[in-house]
Design a protein around this motif. Structure first.
Motif, mmCIF file in Angstrom:
data_model
loop_
_atom_site.group_PDB
_atom_site.id
_atom_site.type_symbol
_atom_site.label_atom_id
_atom_site.label_comp_id
_atom_site.label_asym_id
_atom_site.label_seq_id
_atom_site.Cartn_x
_atom_site.Cartn_y
_atom_site.Cartn_z
ATOM 1 N N PHE A 13 6.446 -6.024 12.892
ATOM 2 C CA PHE A 13 6.520 -5.536 11.515
ATOM 3 C C PHE A 13 7.779 -4.681 11.390
ATOM 4 C CE2 PHE A 13 4.183 -2.799 8.159
ATOM 5 C CZ PHE A 13 4.554 -3.650 7.141
ATOM 6 N N LEU A 14 8.754 -5.155 10.610
ATOM 7 C CA LEU A 14 10.052 -4.490 10.512
ATOM 8 C C LEU A 14 10.305 -3.975 9.101
ATOM 9 C CD1 LEU A 14 12.358 -6.956 12.500
ATOM 10 C CD2 LEU A 14 11.115 -4.972 13.365
ATOM 11 N N GLN A 15 11.287 -3.066 9.010
ATOM 12 C CA GLN A 15 11.757 -2.549 7.734
ATOM 13 C C GLN A 15 13.279 -2.570 7.734
ATOM 14 O OE1 GLN A 15 9.496 -1.524 5.460
ATOM 15 N NE2 GLN A 15 7.667 -1.459 6.738
ATOM 16 N N ALA A 16 13.873 -2.969 6.624
ATOM 17 C CA ALA A 16 15.332 -2.950 6.507
ATOM 18 C C ALA A 16 15.751 -1.606 5.920
ATOM 19 C CB ALA A 16 15.809 -4.105 5.630
ATOM 20 N N GLN A 17 15.465 -0.557 6.670
ATOM 21 C CA GLN A 17 15.633 0.784 6.136
ATOM 22 C C GLN A 17 15.830 1.787 7.270
ATOM 23 O OE1 GLN A 17 11.933 0.925 3.944
ATOM 24 N NE2 GLN A 17 10.792 1.753 5.656
ATOM 25 N N ASP A 60 9.010 -4.992 2.405
ATOM 26 C CA ASP A 60 10.028 -4.517 1.468
ATOM 27 C C ASP A 60 9.381 -4.010 0.192
ATOM 28 O OD1 ASP A 60 12.645 -3.977 0.654
ATOM 29 O OD2 ASP A 60 12.906 -5.923 -0.264
ATOM 30 N N ARG A 61 10.030 -3.050 -0.435
ATOM 31 C CA ARG A 61 9.760 -2.636 -1.812
ATOM 32 C C ARG A 61 11.081 -2.733 -2.555
ATOM 33 N NH1 ARG A 61 5.419 -2.490 0.316
ATOM 34 N NH2 ARG A 61 3.989 -0.744 0.577
ATOM 35 N N VAL A 83 16.182 4.434 2.114
ATOM 36 C CA VAL A 83 17.128 3.329 2.249
ATOM 37 C C VAL A 83 16.340 2.030 2.263
ATOM 38 C CG1 VAL A 83 18.799 2.207 3.774
ATOM 39 C CG2 VAL A 83 18.858 4.692 3.468
ATOM 40 N N LYS A 84 16.718 1.088 1.413
ATOM 41 C CA LYS A 84 16.051 -0.224 1.387
ATOM 42 C C LYS A 84 17.110 -1.296 1.175
ATOM 43 C CE LYS A 84 11.609 1.439 -0.384
ATOM 44 N NZ LYS A 84 10.811 1.140 0.794
ATOM 45 N N MET A 85 17.501 -1.959 2.237
ATOM 46 C CA MET A 85 18.494 -3.024 2.157
ATOM 47 C C MET A 85 17.801 -4.368 1.931
ATOM 48 S SD MET A 85 21.021 -1.826 5.275
ATOM 49 C CE MET A 85 19.686 -1.490 6.446
ATOM 50 N N ASP A 86 18.565 -5.328 1.440
ATOM 51 C CA ASP A 86 18.032 -6.684 1.308
ATOM 52 C C ASP A 86 17.810 -7.249 2.709
ATOM 53 O OD1 ASP A 86 17.953 -9.633 1.124
ATOM 54 O OD2 ASP A 86 18.428 -9.286 -0.984
ATOM 55 N N PRO A 87 16.600 -7.718 3.008
ATOM 56 C CA PRO A 87 16.314 -8.152 4.380
ATOM 57 C C PRO A 87 16.911 -9.498 4.772
ATOM 58 C CG PRO A 87 14.375 -8.457 3.005
ATOM 59 C CD PRO A 87 15.392 -7.734 2.160
ATOM 60 N N VAL A 137 4.875 -11.213 -1.968
ATOM 61 C CA VAL A 137 4.270 -10.018 -2.560
ATOM 62 C C VAL A 137 4.368 -10.110 -4.071
ATOM 63 C CG1 VAL A 137 4.779 -8.549 -0.565
ATOM 64 C CG2 VAL A 137 6.415 -8.660 -2.467
ATOM 65 N N THR A 138 3.502 -9.343 -4.743
ATOM 66 C CA THR A 138 3.551 -9.268 -6.200
ATOM 67 C C THR A 138 4.106 -7.924 -6.662
ATOM 68 O OG1 THR A 138 1.267 -8.449 -6.328
ATOM 69 C CG2 THR A 138 1.593 -10.840 -6.417
#
Length: 454
Positions: A13-17, A60-61, A83-87, A137-138
């Motif tokens: 489970f990863l995050q681009a952040q 992602d959010r 920080v939230k980058m496009d994954p 996701v919705t």
């Protein structure tokens, strides 16, 4: 005992952040800080592939957690997923550093369009040789709506109604080219057989599409579909579409019940439950001795801060809790309006009250903290393997490993736990297939009926 002819699916489970899903991870003294570089993610990818993980996927959010106090100050000051980058570009960097590891990214059916998502993921799947998954996701809050120029977020069940239409269109596009549509005959000049490429025609409440898709099929047919719906409406959506179900359990007993419910939802949708992988998220803290385990857990637990929980709860409940009395119960209407109904239901169950308070949500949601028990496993490699073996086959088909430090959690799992699972025959020594579907034991997707209404 689990069926020894089957093996666990392992998913990271990863995050681009700047942090993992455990916000305090960025404060861990051993966590890497070069998260704005490709090297950060390719190091993780190689570690996971060495341990024969089936897949890593990015949650992602589409907004930072800025609902608390209607301000971004708390999130930015404390690094609460600010920080939230496009994954998807990161996914490609990881793909180029590996040969077998499956890679997934989250894209919303509420704020993107079907053709965009279909083309993006079909292209990624081709460029990786059939190793891609889409986490559906919705979305969940008004901050995301604001970033896309909308006044408010669509109501819970309506988001799933829109998503059903969205998935019909995407699946239609992905199956519109036959596997042998390309001819590539230079002498005759025939590039592809037009009789093996079909238009996508769909008319529904949310979408009206009539066009021809532009990306041929990949080696695995089309990307794996990953989804985490846990509410009643979300579970019906999962049963209809998901290849891999990402879930969360508060206990083994709750997990067994939820596992049966998910498999039943798949069967109710006319699909084979044996061809859907159910994998709960778990946190893992492990070391060579019980003494080292305890010291490691104490360090990780001390990283959690109350502001982390409050900011994250406001984000997922789509509610500003900054002025609400800490012990005031939520009304039935307030609970009904909450965006993440699966989390709400889990807090109600664990707290034992039908109308929990903010304090209950902080204590029982696990948002921003890593409490022992439930889905957080703390112990030596043998102890962790024992627990995973007990869960496997009775309440899941594999596990989603979330990190308390990066890359520490993944390295510990690969170095200490995977060898023990392999010794028991529960995890593969080498990759069995050359696509993500092949490694997950999933069949190639069947053609999908075109032009139907959701």
């Amino acid at each position: 005992m689990p069926d020894q002819t089957r093996q666990m699916s392992l998913i990271a489970f990863l995050q681009a952040q700047n942090c993992s899903n455990y916000v305090g991870s960025w404060r861990h003294p051993a966590s890497m800080t070069d998260f704005l570089s490709a090297d950060y993610f390719t190091r993780i990818a190689r570690t996971l592939e060495d341990a024969t993980f089936d897949m890593a996927f990015f949650d992602d959010r589409l907004a930072m957690p800025d609902i608390y106090g209607q301000s971004h100050d708390l999130a930015v000051r404390h690094g609460i997923r600010s920080v939230k980058m496009d994954p998807t570009p990161i996914l490609m960097a990881m793909a180029m550093a590996t040969r077998h590891l499956g890679l997934g990214a989250t894209y919303s059916t509420t704020y993107y369009e079907p053709f965009h998502v279909a083309r993006l993921f079909a292209t990624l799947d081709l460029m990786t040789g059939g190793r891609v998954a889409w986490n559906i996701v919705t979305s969940m809050n008004d901050s995301e709506a604001a970033n896309f120029g909308r006044a408010s977020h669509l109501e819970h069940d309506l988001r799933y109604d829109r998503a059903d239409e969205f998935l019909q269109i995407v699946r239609d596009m992905w199956t519109s080219w036959d596997d042998d549509a390309l001819v590539l005959d230079k002498s005759s000049g025939e590039f592809a057989d037009p009789g093996k490429v079909r238009r996508t025609a769909f008319n529904g409440k949310y979408f009206d599409v009539n066009g021809t898709f532009t990306v041929p099929r990949s080696r695995q047919g089309h990307p794996v579909l990953l989804q985490a719906g846990s509410s009643g409406r979300g579970r019906a959506f999962t049963g209809r579409w998901a290849d891999v179900v990402f879930t969360a359990y508060s206990s083994r007993e709750a997990g067994e019940k939820q596992y049966r419910a998910v498999k039943q939802a798949v069967a109710d949708a006319g699909r084979d439950p044996g061809q859907v992988v159910v994998a709960p998220a778990i946190g893992v803290v492990t070391a060579e001795t019980p003494e080292l385990v305890e010291k490691k857990y104490e360090l990780i637990d001390a990283l959690a801060r109350p502001e982390d929980s409050l900011a994250l709860l406001c984000e997922v409940l789509n509610t500003d809790l900054s002025t609400r009395p800490y012990d005031e119960p939520f009304t039935d209407k307030e609970l009904a309006d909450m965006s993440w109904q699966g989390l709400r239901d889990r807090v109600i169950q664990l707290s034992g009250t039908a109308n929990p308070s903010v304090r209950d949500f902080v204590q029982y949601s696990g948002r921003g903290s890593l409490p022992k028990g439930g889905s957080t496993l703390v112990g030596t490699p043998t102890q962790i393997a024992d627990q995973l073996e007990t869960w496997f086959g009775t309440c899941c088909d594999g596990f989603v490993i979330s990190a308390a430090s990066v890359p520490g959690t993944y390295e510990d799992f690969a170095r200490l736990i995977v060898p023990e699972l392999r010794r028991r025959g529960l995890v593969k020594e080498t990759y069995a297939g050359d696509t993500l579907r092949g490694n997950l034991g999933l069949p190639a997707p069947a053609p999908f009926a075109q032009g139907a209404r959701a």
